[in-house]
Design an enzyme around this catalytic site. Sequence first.
Site, short mmCIF file in Angstrom:
data_model
loop_
_atom_site.label_atom_id
_atom_site.label_comp_id
_atom_site.label_asym_id
_atom_site.label_seq_id
_atom_site.Cartn_x
_atom_site.Cartn_y
_atom_site.Cartn_z
N ASP A 1 0.84 -1.21 0.00
CA ASP A 1 0.00 0.00 0.00
C ASP A 1 0.87 1.25 0.00
O ASP A 1 0.60 2.22 -0.72
CB ASP A 1 -0.92 -0.03 1.23
CG ASP A 1 -1.90 1.13 1.25
OD1 ASP A 1 -2.38 1.54 0.17
OD2 ASP A 1 -2.19 1.64 2.36
N GLU A 2 1.93 1.22 0.78
CA GLU A 2 2.80 2.39 0.89
C GLU A 2 3.57 2.64 -0.42
O GLU A 2 3.70 3.79 -0.86
CB GLU A 2 3.78 2.20 2.06
CG GLU A 2 4.75 3.34 2.29
CD GLU A 2 4.10 4.70 2.50
OE1 GLU A 2 2.92 4.74 2.88
OE2 GLU A 2 4.76 5.71 2.24
#
Lengths: 247, 247
Positions: free
Chosen positions: A167-168
């Site tokens: 996600d990051e």
Amino acid sequence: MIRRGFQAAVRLGQHRALFGGPQVLPRLNLTSAFGSSTDSLVSRFCPEKTDLKDYALPNASWCPDMLDLYQEFLEKTKTDGWIKLPSFKSNRDHIQGLKLPSGLAVASDKSDWRIFTRCIQVEGQGYEYVIFFHPSEKKSICLFQPGPYLEGAPGFAHGGSLATMMDETFSKTAYLAGEGLFTVSLNIRFKNLIPVGSLAVLNVHVEKIEDQKLYMSCIAQSRDQQTVYAKCSGIFLQLQLEEESPQ
Amino acid sequence: MIRRGFQAAVRLGQHRALFGGPQVLPRLNLTSAFGSSTDSLVSRFCPEKTDLKDYALPNASWCPDMLDLYQEFLEKTKTDGWIKLPSFKSNRDHIQGLKLPSGLAVASDKSDWRIFTRCIQVEGQGYEYVIFFHPSEKKSICLFQPGPYLEGAPGFAHGGSLATMMDETFSKTAYLAGEGLFTVSLNIRFKNLIPVGSLAVLNVHVEKIEDQKLYMSCIAQSRDQQTVYAKCSGIFLQLQLEEESPQ
């Protein structure tokens, strides 16, 4: 009650129908709505001179595979158009002078904020990672070494720690490639566990940008590509940050 | 190279075709393959007497909503069949005397392991959460309060921190409800951001158990259910732990 989230965000953008129900999006002029060039986003995001600590630098905990690949991509920053992204303690440090749109602002009495992926500051115990971004090809590579504080099953990284790293990496790539600001969805298929202390290489691509959304893909695997750890697709919502008014 | 992961796991269970390619699973006798009752799993998982620190207890950082709901569910443990799950520093502490199947064992020279959701030990800064489990209804509720070290966008919890909390609640529920041991997939749709320091209530259900897999669902929302933060579905693989041989 004020809803602080996407629904507030999309109200700001007048896209009420983005989530739930039939999606009938107004056609925006994307050039004007999302006009910041990748170059200008990158130069703000990666300041050449700063006193902020960059956590995406080698330390004694990095395994040989991670150090090797770091050096390899650092060379590519000189010749192949790759950019090494710095990694500060909070996203606030990356977007200085900008803020979330007004409907998403939160009052704060906390002084010590940390981006989740830098929550553990003891070298080697938590997240060790560095992201390289390729602006013209809209892709990134993340070198990720999970430490023993990221455990799930004994001896292996927690599935959530890999989901977070994906996600990051999506998030940074989406912002720089097209002002993607919020995760709309993540779809992850886990294939093999990552032993704590070893290297996972995440390859992220922006597949397309359409209707104010970025469609992303990620594959996480061992350096030799013989072991796939997980595959993921993600959708991010475009939304422009606002200029912060002087205090 | 030895692959340490699902593929090793499924070889152990002789289910080579679980991941990738046509899925032709051998029909197992599930009663014998997964014979541990939920009662016996719970009693091992939640020891009545232990010196281990339980991190799922109220502290000064908990917001009033979280304290209220904690008390409400604690009452329900006396009358409605709910069980409060203790939360130790590592999954190793929960499964004492058991270990991952041999193909998944890892040599370890590390002494300080932490489950990812207990990686930050300063009260209120990282994960604050408690999980209640209902054995006969195969469902759980997780009270989750993200601290300022779990930040994504300024002032809000990182999407990965919620994904992790969902995966972790799935994981504990899947193990106790049917020896679900590994996350196969997570499919998350994010709806609203969670302000740091506020409460998110995660409702988790086991939808079905079929072909050695548990199909789970989760909705994360505010206490008054007026704001949905995210919805998630997940699939977990059943796999039995092995008795650890005496050292």
